[in-house]
Design an enzyme around this catalytic site. Structure first.
Site, PDB file in Angstrom:
ATOM      1  N   TYR A 167      58.942 122.761 109.594  1.00 50.17           N
ATOM      2  CA  TYR A 167      60.084 122.087 110.229  1.00 50.17           C
ATOM      3  C   TYR A 167      59.646 121.458 111.612  1.00 50.17           C
ATOM      4  O   TYR A 167      59.779 120.286 111.704  1.00 50.17           O
ATOM      5  CB  TYR A 167      61.146 123.132 110.661  1.00 50.17           C
ATOM      6  CG  TYR A 167      62.324 122.449 111.390  1.00 50.17           C
ATOM      7  CD1 TYR A 167      63.421 121.766 110.653  1.00 50.17           C
ATOM      8  CD2 TYR A 167      62.464 123.023 112.720  1.00 50.17           C
ATOM      9  CE1 TYR A 167      64.422 121.442 111.446  1.00 50.17           C
ATOM     10  CE2 TYR A 167      63.349 122.428 113.630  1.00 50.17           C
ATOM     11  CZ  TYR A 167      64.537 121.573 112.829  1.00 50.17           C
ATOM     12  OH  TYR A 167      65.673 121.119 113.575  1.00 50.17           O
ATOM     13  N   ALA A 168      58.857 122.183 112.457  1.00 48.71           N
ATOM     14  CA  ALA A 168      58.265 121.616 113.658  1.00 48.71           C
ATOM     15  C   ALA A 168      57.401 120.582 113.321  1.00 48.71           C
ATOM     16  O   ALA A 168      57.220 119.652 114.056  1.00 48.71           O
ATOM     17  CB  ALA A 168      57.411 122.836 114.348  1.00 48.71           C
TER      18      ALA A 168
HETATM   19  N1  LIG Z   1      70.922 123.234 115.324  1.00 49.14           N
HETATM   20  C1  LIG Z   1      69.986 123.500 115.935  1.00 49.14           C
HETATM   21  O1  LIG Z   1      69.455 124.412 116.432  1.00 49.14           O
HETATM   22  C2  LIG Z   1      69.049 122.214 116.191  1.00 49.14           C
HETATM   23  C3  LIG Z   1      68.122 122.326 117.163  1.00 49.14           C
HETATM   24  C4  LIG Z   1      67.283 121.054 117.553  1.00 49.14           C
HETATM   25  C5  LIG Z   1      67.307 119.962 116.728  1.00 49.14           C
HETATM   26  N2  LIG Z   1      68.171 119.949 115.860  1.00 49.14           N
HETATM   27  C6  LIG Z   1      68.265 118.782 114.911  1.00 49.14           C
HETATM   28  O2  LIG Z   1      69.560 118.132 114.917  1.00 49.14           O
HETATM   29  C7  LIG Z   1      70.057 117.509 113.942  1.00 49.14           C
HETATM   30  C8  LIG Z   1      71.500 117.891 113.361  1.00 49.14           C
HETATM   31  O3  LIG Z   1      71.253 119.227 112.946  1.00 49.14           O
HETATM   32  P1  LIG Z   1      72.620 120.032 113.032  1.00 49.14           P
HETATM   33  O4  LIG Z   1      72.527 121.415 113.873  1.00 49.14           O
HETATM   34  O5  LIG Z   1      73.922 119.338 113.377  1.00 49.14           O
HETATM   35  O6  LIG Z   1      72.552 120.538 111.595  1.00 49.14           O
HETATM   36  P2  LIG Z   1      73.582 120.874 110.366  1.00 49.14           P
HETATM   37  O7  LIG Z   1      74.864 121.246 111.075  1.00 49.14           O
HETATM   38  O8  LIG Z   1      73.121 121.498 109.305  1.00 49.14           O
HETATM   39  O9  LIG Z   1      74.018 119.340 109.766  1.00 49.14           O
HETATM   40  C9  LIG Z   1      73.116 118.639 109.272  1.00 49.14           C
HETATM   41  C10 LIG Z   1      73.701 117.102 108.530  1.00 49.14           C
HETATM   42  O10 LIG Z   1      72.654 116.656 107.880  1.00 49.14           O
HETATM   43  C11 LIG Z   1      73.209 116.476 106.548  1.00 49.14           C
HETATM   44  N3  LIG Z   1      72.104 116.677 105.719  1.00 49.14           N
HETATM   45  C12 LIG Z   1      71.184 117.401 105.342  1.00 49.14           C
HETATM   46  N4  LIG Z   1      70.471 117.274 104.280  1.00 49.14           N
HETATM   47  C13 LIG Z   1      70.853 116.145 103.944  1.00 49.14           C
HETATM   48  C14 LIG Z   1      70.146 115.170 102.938  1.00 49.14           C
HETATM   49  N5  LIG Z   1      69.257 115.428 102.168  1.00 49.14           N
HETATM   50  N6  LIG Z   1      70.800 114.087 102.737  1.00 49.14           N
HETATM   51  C15 LIG Z   1      71.919 113.661 103.316  1.00 49.14           C
HETATM   52  N7  LIG Z   1      72.097 114.495 104.619  1.00 49.14           N
HETATM   53  C16 LIG Z   1      71.709 115.537 104.505  1.00 49.14           C
HETATM   54  C17 LIG Z   1      74.108 117.510 106.583  1.00 49.14           C
HETATM   55  O11 LIG Z   1      75.185 117.281 105.454  1.00 49.14           O
HETATM   56  P3  LIG Z   1      74.841 117.631 103.797  1.00 49.14           P
HETATM   57  O12 LIG Z   1      74.227 118.908 103.911  1.00 49.14           O
HETATM   58  O13 LIG Z   1      76.295 117.588 103.132  1.00 49.14           O
HETATM   59  O14 LIG Z   1      73.809 116.661 103.273  1.00 49.14           O
HETATM   60  C18 LIG Z   1      74.818 117.393 107.451  1.00 49.14           C
HETATM   61  O15 LIG Z   1      75.881 116.595 107.525  1.00 49.14           O
HETATM   62  C19 LIG Z   1      68.792 117.641 112.979  1.00 49.14           C
HETATM   63  O16 LIG Z   1      67.919 116.657 112.971  1.00 49.14           O
HETATM   64  C20 LIG Z   1      68.175 119.094 113.556  1.00 49.14           C
HETATM   65  O17 LIG Z   1      66.804 119.079 113.138  1.00 49.14           O
HETATM   66  C21 LIG Z   1      69.027 120.989 115.496  1.00 49.14           C
END
Ligand SMILES: NC(=O)c1ccc[n+]([C@@H]2O[C@H](COP(=O)([O-])OP(=O)(O)OC[C@H]3O[C@@H](n4cnc5c(N)ncnc54)[C@H](OP(=O)(O)O)[C@@H]3O)[C@@H](O)[C@H]2O)c1
Length: 259
Positions: A167-168
């Site tokens: 992931y990183a």
């Molecule tokens: N949460 C954390 O701790 C954290 C920390 C640092 C950075 N981030 C980054 O912040 C961003 C948002 O993360 P989040 O925490 O909001 O994650 P989340 O709650 O899991 O939401 C992820 C979103 O991406 C969509 N998604 C995932 N796989 C997909 C695919 N194959 N095609 C289309 N859509 C897809 C999901 O919808 P579906 O599953 O329905 O497709 C959902 O809408 C990401 O880039 C993540 O890496 C998160």
């Protein structure tokens, strides 16, 4: 007769929940037309779509499917008449030490987080390079209202994290992509930046153990995990006119834990 002024249009992947949903909501509040996709819908996104039928375009597609992403961007551009901002947010995280991580888990992270984001940005940039009047944008300096790209990285890209190496790697790849794109597209008036959040309370981090949670909070000067609302303002700022002279930057949003 004066030509109709088309509202700013923003495209964001992964708008069904978590950070993406919060960004969709904020961009609608500021008056943008917004197009978003994810694999499944969500009640919260459906309720936003019912409130903003004219300005919110929602589709269910997979970010790893390049043809579907290309068609989505072109439908959104045709519907709203332009693409101003692109936010590559969708990502998946499979935890596991490298010695045991499976090929399908590696492929999913590379396919969605890195390749999927690159394809989305490419398709949006193609639209940005064609001005709404149909002409190709020339050597325009970045100015208020200039188009932009924001990629969503993570602090683990620069800091590393056991169990999140692949992931990183995808997030570190995205940061290199953003820096290079900033150089490539600056002369065309398009800005490219990244945000790098620390751990956020969303579905993506739901598997974090109580011990890891407590450890992160202990090393965070602001004393808590982040929430989507902590990151939304930074994305809105970077994808907006007040950031008109900012490009090639990675903005860390982690409550100070990088200290
Ligand atoms: N949460 C954390 O701790 C954290 C920390 C640092 C950075 N981030 C980054 O912040 C961003 C948002 O993360 P989040 O925490 O909001 O994650 P989340 O709650 O899991 O939401 C992820 C979103 O991406 C969509 N998604 C995932 N796989 C997909 C695919 N194959 N095609 C289309 N859509 C897809 C999901 O919808 P579906 O599953 O329905 O497709 C959902 O809408 C990401 O880039 C993540 O890496 C998160």
């Amino acid at each position: 007769m004066t030509a109709a002024i088309m509202p700013t249009t923003s495209i964001i992947s992964g708008g069904s929940r978590g950070l993406g949903l919060a960004v969709v909501e904020r961009l609608l509040e500021r008056g943008d037309c917004v197009a978003t996709f994810s694999r499944s819908g969500s009640p919260a996104l459906s309720s936003l779509a019912a409130r903003h039928p004219e300005r919110l375009h929602v589709e269910q597609i997979d970010a790893a499917d390049s043809d579907a992403v290309r068609a989505f961007v072109s439908r959104a551009a045709a519907r709203f008449g332009r693409v101003d901002h692109c936010i590559a947010n969708a990502a998946v995280a499979h935890e596991g030490v490298v010695a045991t991580i499976r090929d399908d888990e590696i492929d999913a992270m590379l396919g969605v987080n890195l390749r999927g984001s690159i394809v989305l940005v490419r398709e949006c940039v193609r639209q940005m390079l064609v001005r709404p009047d149909g002409a190709e944008s020339g050597q325009e300096p970045a100015r208020a209202g200039s188009p932009s790209v924001v990629v969503v990285s993570s602090v683990v890209a620069s800091r590393g994290s056991p169990g999140l190496a692949v992931y990183a790697a995808t997030k570190a790849g995205l940061e290199g992509f953003a820096r290079s794109m900033a150089r490539e597209l600056g002369p065309r008036g398009i800005r490219v930046n990244a945000v790098a959040p620390g751990f956020l309370e969303t579905d993506l981090s739901a598997s974090l153990s109580e011990g890891s949670r407590a450890r992160i909070v202990r090393r965070t000067p602001l004393g808590r995990l982040g929430v989507p609302a902590d990151v939304v303002g930074a994305i809105e700022f970077l994808a907006g006119p007040r950031a008109a002279f900012i490009t090639g930057q990675i903005l860390t949003i982690d409550g100070g834990s990088a200290g």
